[in-house]
Design a protein around this motif. Structure first.
Motif, PDB file in Angstrom:
ATOM      1  N   ASN A 145       0.833  -1.175   0.149  1.00 53.95           N
ATOM      2  CA  ASN A 145      -0.113  -0.022   0.065  1.00 53.95           C
ATOM      3  C   ASN A 145       0.759   1.302  -0.142  1.00 53.95           C
ATOM      4  OD1 ASN A 145      -2.663  -1.040   0.086  1.00 53.95           O
ATOM      5  ND2 ASN A 145      -2.205  -1.782   2.125  1.00 53.95           N
ATOM      6  N   GLU A 147       0.090   4.431  -0.449  1.00 53.00           N
ATOM      7  CA  GLU A 147      -0.455   5.567   0.275  1.00 53.00           C
ATOM      8  C   GLU A 147      -0.301   5.303   1.648  1.00 53.00           C
ATOM      9  OE1 GLU A 147      -4.961   5.366  -0.477  1.00 53.00           O
ATOM     10  OE2 GLU A 147      -5.214   3.119   0.079  1.00 53.00           O
ATOM     11  N   GLU A 148       0.046   4.465   2.156  1.00 49.39           N
ATOM     12  CA  GLU A 148       0.420   4.616   3.538  1.00 49.39           C
ATOM     13  C   GLU A 148       2.120   4.593   4.063  1.00 49.39           C
ATOM     14  OE1 GLU A 148      -1.800   4.196   5.667  1.00 49.39           O
ATOM     15  OE2 GLU A 148      -3.589   3.663   4.480  1.00 49.39           O
ATOM     16  N   SER A 152       6.100   8.005  -0.647  1.00 50.30           N
ATOM     17  CA  SER A 152       5.406   7.963  -1.859  1.00 50.30           C
ATOM     18  C   SER A 152       5.001   9.424  -2.228  1.00 50.30           C
ATOM     19  CB  SER A 152       4.024   7.018  -1.700  1.00 50.30           C
ATOM     20  OG  SER A 152       3.214   7.691  -0.875  1.00 50.30           O
ATOM     21  N   LYS A 153       4.903  10.341  -1.294  1.00 53.94           N
ATOM     22  CA  LYS A 153       4.457  11.673  -1.498  1.00 53.94           C
ATOM     23  C   LYS A 153       5.515  12.363  -2.689  1.00 53.94           C
ATOM     24  CE  LYS A 153       2.288  12.843   2.794  1.00 53.94           C
ATOM     25  NZ  LYS A 153       2.101  13.845   3.922  1.00 53.94           N
ATOM     26  N   SER A 209       2.754   9.071  -5.610  1.00 53.26           N
ATOM     27  CA  SER A 209       1.494   9.786  -4.914  1.00 53.26           C
ATOM     28  C   SER A 209       0.318   9.371  -5.695  1.00 53.26           C
ATOM     29  CB  SER A 209       1.576  11.266  -4.549  1.00 53.26           C
ATOM     30  OG  SER A 209       1.925  11.845  -5.867  1.00 53.26           O
ATOM     31  N   SER A 210       0.372   9.231  -7.043  1.00 48.95           N
ATOM     32  CA  SER A 210      -0.969   8.946  -7.686  1.00 48.95           C
ATOM     33  C   SER A 210      -1.075   7.284  -7.686  1.00 48.95           C
ATOM     34  CB  SER A 210      -0.777   9.449  -9.241  1.00 48.95           C
ATOM     35  OG  SER A 210       0.307   8.415 -10.015  1.00 48.95           O
ATOM     36  N   LYS A 212      -2.207   3.981  -5.452  1.00 50.74           N
ATOM     37  CA  LYS A 212      -2.900   3.452  -4.206  1.00 50.74           C
ATOM     38  C   LYS A 212      -2.086   2.242  -3.672  1.00 50.74           C
ATOM     39  CE  LYS A 212      -7.311   1.913  -2.417  1.00 50.74           C
ATOM     40  NZ  LYS A 212      -8.923   1.718  -2.618  1.00 50.74           N
ATOM     41  N   LYS A 213      -1.790   1.339  -4.541  1.00 53.60           N
ATOM     42  CA  LYS A 213      -0.933   0.127  -4.155  1.00 53.60           C
ATOM     43  C   LYS A 213      -0.454  -0.523  -5.302  1.00 53.60           C
ATOM     44  CE  LYS A 213      -5.135  -2.997  -4.016  1.00 53.60           C
ATOM     45  NZ  LYS A 213      -6.052  -3.631  -3.269  1.00 53.60           N
ATOM     46  N   GLN A 238      -5.026   5.898  -7.536  1.00 47.06           N
ATOM     47  CA  GLN A 238      -5.868   6.318  -6.741  1.00 47.06           C
ATOM     48  C   GLN A 238      -7.256   6.610  -7.546  1.00 47.06           C
ATOM     49  OE1 GLN A 238      -5.348   6.749  -3.479  1.00 47.06           O
ATOM     50  NE2 GLN A 238      -3.474   7.139  -3.136  1.00 47.06           N
ATOM     51  N   ARG A 802      -0.147  19.141  -3.399  1.00 47.25           N
ATOM     52  CA  ARG A 802      -1.547  18.722  -3.704  1.00 47.25           C
ATOM     53  C   ARG A 802      -2.644  19.635  -3.432  1.00 47.25           C
ATOM     54  NH1 ARG A 802      -3.290  15.838   0.409  1.00 47.25           N
ATOM     55  NH2 ARG A 802      -1.486  16.519   1.726  1.00 47.25           N
TER      56      ARG A 802
END
Length: 839
Positions: A145, A147-148, A152-153, A209-210, A212-213, A238, A802
């Protein structure tokens, strides 16, 4: 070195200046810690992974934080509040939601046991949206994941792949899954040929960042094409919510690499759109040398050495647009279109070649200059209609996929004798020639899938039909320089040898699978029947035309057992075939080296594989652990082969060599000993051996490991330390040196909601250059050794911003087309001119 220090000091100054600026307005908020246990009211046992959501007060409907309990129902999390009270909402599958007001007398509070009662009449309406652990597992896949993960940002997808279990990314950004380069890449459950053909370029440009997993589908079942790939990488983007959100990012590095991109997601009523576009530029000088010792009796020379230098440059662009429309609660239409393109150039690549006799005396020498340009673009689109029913998980999907992938390779090669040495061989011919290869791959896919559950989803039947039409072509042109006209004229002798090739392929498939689920035990078994009709045509030499038809039955079975909620065991068997792509079939002859030529083989047959794997996973709130072991055997395996022609020239092509066996083991762990630190480790190893026409080759072992530590520091700073490497990696008649990397990154978030993130990265900061060594051989023919020197040290600055706010998720089709049946072409030296790319 001073300019790199100035770059780093300036970037750090920017971070701390923004840090000081961002402190305004945040002095009233306080940090509180909440802990407790969610339990079943009847059994008094902990409820695993209960979702805890926080609201500021009873009036506000916006959640300011969400967390999840662990496998025993225990939870503890930290929250920042402007007041000394808040509202907690507890959610668990099959239980009634509970709201509880919490008043803080101290900065730490334990609210004790939260008893949750059954809600039988609300079972289907409960949605668990708990905090997700970094690694998850299902009956056929392991997921990471993104996003966790805070990194990833600002990182790209290819940088995050190093953290995905069973995935390796080396210092050249070459990707392997379970130790093999034979894998496919999907985007949102659908095959993405444009990514599979150019994974390094596209994944470098794609912001993490775009995403999800990322899922590693280790055991593709019957619903996937009968491709003998090691695994499938499924990149899930995402999903947009009601409203809009997006991001933009820019990055630059001391290697002269630049990147920029952005994406936006929006949903208005029943209509939702997700779009992204990314651009990048790269370049890197390199120096290499290559030494060959020949064993053949008829070779005109015993030794040869080549020294070269080049400056590889290129740029790329990648974009994707997804849209969906919900007619009503049961009917959904979704579509997507993607484009990518780019070019790579090696202008004025120079090399010097010397040939020597057994006494090591130079008997001939020549210089060569190459100007190579490869350009490509691709268009991919799909449309899916999904029909759901009142029965949960009953699903019908109709899909169509289009993929167009033309590419061009152009190389002007000039070979001149080196007059400083006598030409005793009298075989080196001076030439000024141009190769132009136009490759094209068109693909049309039609598919229907149906899922029917029975007995409260204890039994599930999946079935589907599929048809694929592929039209691959390569137009090969050979030209010689005309000194009188000053232009390149067609070489009619070589042009009429094989000329243009077209490759038509029709694939018909039907599959069915059965899934049996209990609370702790599940089984999936299925089979796929595939028929293939191939038609290869040569425009200038119709005598070489041929057809090949065959039918294959592909079984698969997977067993999963969960002794406890946090533990999962899985055993599976899959079977597959691997069809050669046009890269392997194209008879284009690359003779830029007059003593070593290469070409494809249009007579290749598909390879057949058998795979057995075992996987164990442990998922807890602070600790993730995954270990897997696999064994695969491939019959009729496709590999390169070398022969010595009567005139002493080495000829390289591809052949179905026989049998390839590989056994591997892989491990991943993630541990959060405290809220401000996280440790992760990812690694594995494999053993392979090959058997060619009854002759066994020496077995090869290779292992790799990489890991890192993440620190969450005051002032919203994050520090990441990482490193890793590999043992010398051996392959079929080849070996490469060990490699390693190390680096660190420092990032800081700014503005309300942490919308702006600035990151500074350093890779191999103490080494300006890195040398890479390799060797290859063919028994009784030659031994080839070489090394390459490239830039190693790199500093990079990245910014990501963002914007927007969303509240309800876009609905996407749950099924889609999955084409994964082709053995894609790869970077064999000298094969760059073959048209058609990877499909």
């Amino acid at each position: 070195m001073q300019k790199y220090l100035k770059f780093l000091i300036a970037a750090l100054g920017l971070c701390f200046s923004l840090t000081a600026f961002s402190q305004n307005g945040n002095t009233t908020a306080k940090r509180f810690t909440i802990s407790g246990t969610a339990i079943d009211s009847e059994t008094a046992k902990g409820l695993p992974y209960t979702t805890i959501s926080v609201r500021k007060d009873s009036v506000s409907q916006e959640y300011i934080k969400r967390a999840a309990a662990d496998a025993d129902g225990k939870f503890e999390f930290e929250i920042k509040l402007d007041s000394a009270s808040c509202i907690l909402v507890f959610e668990a599958a099959g239980k009634e939601n509970i709201e509880k007001q919490v008043d803080f007398e101290t900065n730490k509070i334990n609210i004790g046991k939260i008893e949750m009662q059954d809600a039988a009449n609300q079972l289907s309406a409960v949605q668990v949206t708990a905090y997700k652990p970094l690694v998850t597992q299902d009956i056929d896949r392991v997921g990471y994941n993104l996003e966790e993960d805070p990194e990833s940002k600002t990182n790209t997808v290819i940088e995050m792949l190093r953290k995905v279990p069973m995935v390796t990314v080396d210092q050249e950004d070459e990707i392997k899954v379970k130790g093999s380069a034979n894998f496919k890449i999907y985007l949102n459950g659908k095959p993405s040929n444009m990514i599979t053909k150019n994974p390094k370029d596209v994944l470098k440009s794609m912001p993490a960042s775009s995403i999800k997993k990322i899922e590693v589908i280790t055991d593709p079942g019957a619903k996937y094409d009968a491709e003998g790939v090691t695994a499938i990488l499924n990149i899930v983007t995402q999903s947009a919510l009601q409203g809009y959100t997006g991001s933009i990012r820019v990055s630059a590095s001391t290697k002269g690499q630049f990147g920029a991109g952005g994406y936006i997601q929006t949903k208005i009523g029943k209509f939702g759109v997700t779009a992204n576009m990314n651009w990048g530029q790269y370049g890197s000088p390199s120096w290499n040398e290559n030494h060959t010792e020949n064993y053949g009796q008829n070779m005109p020379y015993k030794y040869s050495s080549t020294y070269g230098e080049s400056n590889y440059k290129g740029n790329y662009i990648y974009g994707n647009l997804e849209a969906s429309y919900e007619f009503d609660s049961l009917n959904l239409l979704s579509a997507s279109v993607g484009v990518n393109g780019g070019n790579s150039r090696s202008p004025n690549s120079l090399s010097r070649t010397y040939m020597r006799n057994e006494l090591n005396d130079t008997i001939s020498a020549y210089n060569s200059k190459n100007n190579a340009v490869r350009s490509y673009y691709g268009i991919s689109g799909n449309i899916d209609y999904q029909r759901t029913f009142k029965k949960p998980e009953q699903l019908l999907t109709l899909s169509y996929l289009l993929d167009l992938s033309p590419n061009t390779y152009n190389n002007i090669s000039i070979i001149e004798k080196n007059d400083s040495f006598p030409d005793l061989l009298q075989t080196t011919r001076e030439m000024n020639q141009e190769y132009l290869t136009l490759g094209k791959s068109d693909e049309h896919t039609f598919q229907i899938d149906y899922t029917e559950p029975f007995d409260s989803n204890k039994h599930v039947i999946e079935a589907g039909l599929k048809y694929i039409l592929r039209i691959n072509s390569s137009d090969n042109n050979y030209k010689l320089f005309n000194e009188i006209s000053g232009k390149y004229d067609l070489d009619t002798i070589r042009q009429n040898d094989d000329g243009d090739m077209k490759y038509y392929q029709h694939i018909f498939g039907a599959y069915a699978s059965y899934i049996f689920k209990l609370k702790k035990f599940s089984v999936r078994a299925g089979g796929r029947l595939e028929g293939t009709m191939s038609d290869v045509r040569f425009s200038e030499n119709p005598l070489r035309n041929f057809k090949a038809d065959f039918v294959s039955l592909i079984p698969s079975v997977s067993i999963s057992y969960k002794p406890k909620d946090a533990h999962n065991l899985r055993l599976s068997y899959t079977n597959g075939i691997s069809r050669p792509s046009i890269w392997y079939l194209n008879p284009y002859i690359d003779d830029s080296n007059p003593y070593s030529v290469s070409h494809g083989n249009p007579d290749l047959k598909p390879a057949r594989s058998h795979n057995v794997s075992f996987n164990y996973g442990l998922v807890k709130q602070k600790f993730n652990f995954n270990i897997s072991a696999s064994y695969a055997i491939t019959l009729n395996d496709i590999q390169d082969t070398v022969m010595l022609r009567p005139d002493g020239i080495r000829e390289t092509t591809y052949a179905n060599i026989g049998k390839n066996q590989q056994a591997g083991a892989y491990i991943y762990l993630n541990y959060n000993p405290a809220k401000w630190v996280r440790l992760w480790l990812n690694g594995g190893g494999s053993y392979s051996n090959y058997e060619n026409q009854g002759q066994k080759h020496e077995g090869y072992f290779g292992a790799n490991v990489w890991g890192g530590v993440q620190f969450t520091l005051p002032w919203k700073l994050r520090l990441n330390l990482n490193g890793g490497g590999s043992t010398p990696w051996n392959g079929y008649k080849s070996k490469s040196s060990a490699w390693y990397y190390y680096g660190l990154s420092l990032s800081r978030s700014f503005l309300k909601g942490d919308k702006l993130t600035v990151s500074i990265n350093a890779s191999n900061p103490f080494e300006k250059y890195r040398t890479w060594k390799w060797s290859s051989w063919e028994k009784d023919i030659y031994l080839n050794t070489g090394r390459s020197k490239q830039l190693s040290r790199e500093f990079r600055l990245s910014l990501s911003f963002r914007f927007g706010e969303m509240k309800a998720q876009i609905k996407k089709a749950e099924r889609g087309i999955s084409n994964d049946d082709v053995k894609s072409g790869g970077g064999q030296s000298g094969q760059g001119g073959q048209g058609g790319g990877g499909q």
